[in-house]
Design a protein around this motif. Structure first.
Motif, PDB file in Angstrom:
ATOM      1  N   THR A 201     -72.900 -39.579  -0.665  1.00  0.00           N
ATOM      2  CA  THR A 201     -72.587 -38.394  -0.419  1.00  0.00           C
ATOM      3  C   THR A 201     -70.972 -38.030  -0.427  1.00  0.00           C
ATOM      4  N   SER A 202     -70.241 -39.186  -0.325  1.00  0.00           N
ATOM      5  CA  SER A 202     -69.029 -39.312  -0.436  1.00  0.00           C
ATOM      6  C   SER A 202     -68.449 -40.499  -0.982  1.00  0.00           C
ATOM      7  N   LEU A 203     -67.473 -40.314  -1.899  1.00  0.00           N
ATOM      8  CA  LEU A 203     -66.744 -41.883  -2.391  1.00  0.00           C
ATOM      9  C   LEU A 203     -65.679 -41.960  -2.002  1.00  0.00           C
ATOM     10  N   LYS A 204     -64.895 -43.190  -2.100  1.00  0.00           N
ATOM     11  CA  LYS A 204     -63.633 -43.571  -1.769  1.00  0.00           C
ATOM     12  C   LYS A 204     -62.949 -44.258  -2.987  1.00  0.00           C
ATOM     13  N   MET A 205     -61.736 -44.179  -2.915  1.00  0.00           N
ATOM     14  CA  MET A 205     -61.095 -44.938  -3.819  1.00  0.00           C
ATOM     15  C   MET A 205     -59.866 -45.645  -3.176  1.00  0.00           C
ATOM     16  N   ILE A 206     -59.780 -47.160  -3.421  1.00  0.00           N
ATOM     17  CA  ILE A 206     -58.685 -47.775  -2.515  1.00  0.00           C
ATOM     18  C   ILE A 206     -57.686 -48.151  -3.467  1.00  0.00           C
ATOM     19  N   VAL A 207     -56.560 -47.680  -3.366  1.00  0.00           N
ATOM     20  CA  VAL A 207     -55.086 -47.861  -4.296  1.00  0.00           C
ATOM     21  C   VAL A 207     -54.122 -48.656  -3.601  1.00  0.00           C
ATOM     22  N   ILE A 234     -60.363 -31.453 -12.738  1.00  0.00           N
ATOM     23  CA  ILE A 234     -59.384 -31.924 -11.679  1.00  0.00           C
ATOM     24  C   ILE A 234     -60.277 -31.937 -10.326  1.00  0.00           C
ATOM     25  N   PHE A 235     -60.442 -33.238  -9.418  1.00  0.00           N
ATOM     26  CA  PHE A 235     -61.031 -33.383  -8.394  1.00  0.00           C
ATOM     27  C   PHE A 235     -59.910 -33.476  -7.339  1.00  0.00           C
ATOM     28  N   GLN A 236     -60.364 -33.136  -6.132  1.00  0.00           N
ATOM     29  CA  GLN A 236     -59.312 -33.222  -5.095  1.00  0.00           C
ATOM     30  C   GLN A 236     -60.046 -34.156  -4.000  1.00  0.00           C
ATOM     31  N   GLY A 237     -59.183 -35.167  -3.371  1.00  0.00           N
ATOM     32  CA  GLY A 237     -59.327 -36.004  -2.558  1.00  0.00           C
ATOM     33  C   GLY A 237     -58.645 -35.933  -1.155  1.00  0.00           C
ATOM     34  N   THR A 238     -58.694 -36.659  -0.283  1.00  0.00           N
ATOM     35  CA  THR A 238     -58.091 -36.632   0.966  1.00  0.00           C
ATOM     36  C   THR A 238     -57.665 -38.010   1.256  1.00  0.00           C
ATOM     37  N   ILE A 239     -56.417 -38.327   1.709  1.00  0.00           N
ATOM     38  CA  ILE A 239     -56.178 -39.653   2.183  1.00  0.00           C
ATOM     39  C   ILE A 239     -56.478 -39.807   3.614  1.00  0.00           C
ATOM     40  N   THR A 240     -57.493 -40.717   4.022  1.00  0.00           N
ATOM     41  CA  THR A 240     -58.139 -40.903   5.177  1.00  0.00           C
ATOM     42  C   THR A 240     -57.613 -42.300   5.694  1.00  0.00           C
ATOM     43  N   LEU A 241     -56.929 -43.294   5.170  1.00  0.00           N
ATOM     44  CA  LEU A 241     -56.614 -44.328   5.812  1.00  0.00           C
ATOM     45  C   LEU A 241     -55.508 -45.181   5.028  1.00  0.00           C
ATOM     46  N   ALA A 249     -47.729 -58.840  -2.362  1.00  0.00           N
ATOM     47  CA  ALA A 249     -46.913 -58.214  -3.129  1.00  0.00           C
ATOM     48  C   ALA A 249     -46.177 -56.990  -2.533  1.00  0.00           C
ATOM     49  N   ARG A 250     -46.024 -56.813  -1.237  1.00  0.00           N
ATOM     50  CA  ARG A 250     -45.509 -55.608  -0.672  1.00  0.00           C
ATOM     51  C   ARG A 250     -46.113 -54.499  -0.852  1.00  0.00           C
ATOM     52  N   LYS A 251     -47.111 -54.284  -1.073  1.00  0.00           N
ATOM     53  CA  LYS A 251     -48.154 -52.991  -1.203  1.00  0.00           C
ATOM     54  C   LYS A 251     -49.138 -52.949  -0.312  1.00  0.00           C
ATOM     55  N   PHE A 252     -49.425 -51.607  -0.015  1.00  0.00           N
ATOM     56  CA  PHE A 252     -50.348 -51.309   1.074  1.00  0.00           C
ATOM     57  C   PHE A 252     -51.707 -50.499   0.510  1.00  0.00           C
ATOM     58  N   ASN A 253     -52.628 -50.979   1.066  1.00  0.00           N
ATOM     59  CA  ASN A 253     -53.918 -50.204   0.617  1.00  0.00           C
ATOM     60  C   ASN A 253     -53.844 -48.815   1.228  1.00  0.00           C
ATOM     61  N   VAL A 254     -54.202 -47.954   0.401  1.00  0.00           N
ATOM     62  CA  VAL A 254     -54.312 -46.554   0.878  1.00  0.00           C
ATOM     63  C   VAL A 254     -55.795 -46.172   0.301  1.00  0.00           C
TER      64      VAL A 254
END
Length: 373
Positions: A201-207, A234-241, A249-254
């Motif tokens: 019912t919902s998807l997530k993408m971790i970048v 064009i799809f709309q998403g929301t940053i949840t975490l 590598a000094r990168k953060f999972n979003v």
């Protein structure tokens, strides 16, 4: 006759002399032509160029990622035995509480029959000893021992009934069967995976976002997502975490979440590109096509046309987006950078402009991706 004899040799000598003189004159002309200085031919290398201009943009972070199910739950066996019935298949939609498999329970039911018989006998013993206690034929301690035996059988019965419940595997949530590593007849032990159910019912993408960019993001921020599968949407998403700690590598999972509906037919495993606006204030920048680069983006340089010759120029680059780069130093508006033909150039090589790309390949709404260090 004597005069004739004298004239003939004389005429022959004159004719031979003329021929010799003519040949010498011709040879001199050839020598003069060969020794004359030749006109130098200047070879011009054909090139295409882009006129550098400024344009207005708003910074955006562009990152690729893969869609995943927002929630995923494994179904594991809690009892040993062979699967006698399997009620689901991969890709099937299942509801919470739905029975998905049965494990052989014949031995457990045999235990239950034995325990129930023991329980019935123990129950009768308790009743008999209670009457004997009232008659004074047995002591209180004897009665308590019989009663304790009855309670022990009750506890054993509850444990075996729990084992019987474990032979029926129930779906934990509404969703779709993503994987089914077993089939009827497979032997399972406690902890063995039987199925994986995903909530679609919902998807997530971790970048992964570089540290210098993650400080510009916030939870609840809306983002745009585009895909190759649905290029016109064009799809709309929301940053949840947003992760509180960076990786090596000094990168953060979003984590970005987006609902699934008839208007959003995306599925887990699909590839997408996220565009996150990182500034609200527009800025003037110079955008140049990346194919103008000579060398790498870490040590950038270009060739500029200067008086019909190629001039090698070091530049500084701020951000990139697809085939464009933001030039922050080394170029001025109005200059022409060479896009093709650089392989044949060195500083000072004459060039001939074959075509000039439109003044600026970017538009004012172009997104720019910050370069990761």
């Amino acid at each position: 006759m004597k005069i004739t004899r004298i004239l003939i040799p004389f005429v022959l000598i004159l004719g031979l002399g003329y021929l010799v003189f003519a040949q010498l004159s011709e040879n001199k002309q050839v020598i003069d032509q060969q020794s004359a200085p030749r006109k130098k031919v200047v070879l011009q290398i054909p090139v295409t160029t882009q006129l550098v201009q400024t344009t207005t943009i708003q910074d955006s972070l562009v990152i690729n990622g893969t869609f995943e199910a927002k929630k995923e739950l494994p179904v594991v066996a809690e009892s040993s035995g062979r699967i006698t019935q399997l009620f689901i298949e991969e890709g099937q939609y299942v509801q919470k509480g739905q029975v998905i498999a049965k494990i052989d329970d014949s031995s457990i039911r045999a235990q239950l029959n034995t325990i129930n018989a023991q329980l019935e006998k123990s129950k009768n013993d308790v009743a008999s000893f209670e009457r004997l206690l009232q008659a004074g034929a047995v002591s209180q301690q004897q009665f308590e021992e019989v009663k304790l035996g009855y309670q022990s059988i009750l506890a054993n019965l509850a444990a075996v009934e729990q084992q019987l419940d474990y032979t029926t595997l129930v779906n934990p949530m509404n969703g779709v069967v993503q994987s089914l590593p077993v089939e009827e007849g497979s032997f399972v032990a406690p902890g063995s995976p039987v199925a994986t159910i995903v909530d679609i019912t919902s998807l997530k993408m971790i970048v992964q976002v570089p540290e210098k960019e993650v400080v510009k993001l916030k939870r609840g921020q809306k983002v745009k997502i585009i895909t190759e599968v649905f290029p016109d949407k064009i799809f709309q998403g929301t940053i949840t975490l947003i992760a509180v700690q960076a990786d090596a590598a000094r990168k953060f999972n979003v984590e970005i979440e987006l609902p699934v509906s008839s208007a959003n037919p995306l599925k887990p495993g699909m590839f997408g590109t996220v565009k996150i606006q990182t500034s609200t204030e527009p800025k003037e920048v110079m955008l140049v096509q990346r194919r103008a680069l000579v060398g790498s983006i870490q040590n950038p340089a270009v060739f500029v046309v200067n008086n019909n010759t190629a001039e090698f120029r070091r530049i500084t680059v701020g951000s990139t987006s697809g085939g464009l780069m933001e030039v922050t130093g080394g170029l001025e508006p109005g200059e022409e950078v060479i896009l093709t033909g650089q392989i044949n150039l060195e500083n000072g090589t004459p060039v001939q402009i074959m075509s000039d790309v439109s003044a600026n390949p970017a538009n004012t709404n172009r997104d720019v991706e910050s370069i990761s260090e």
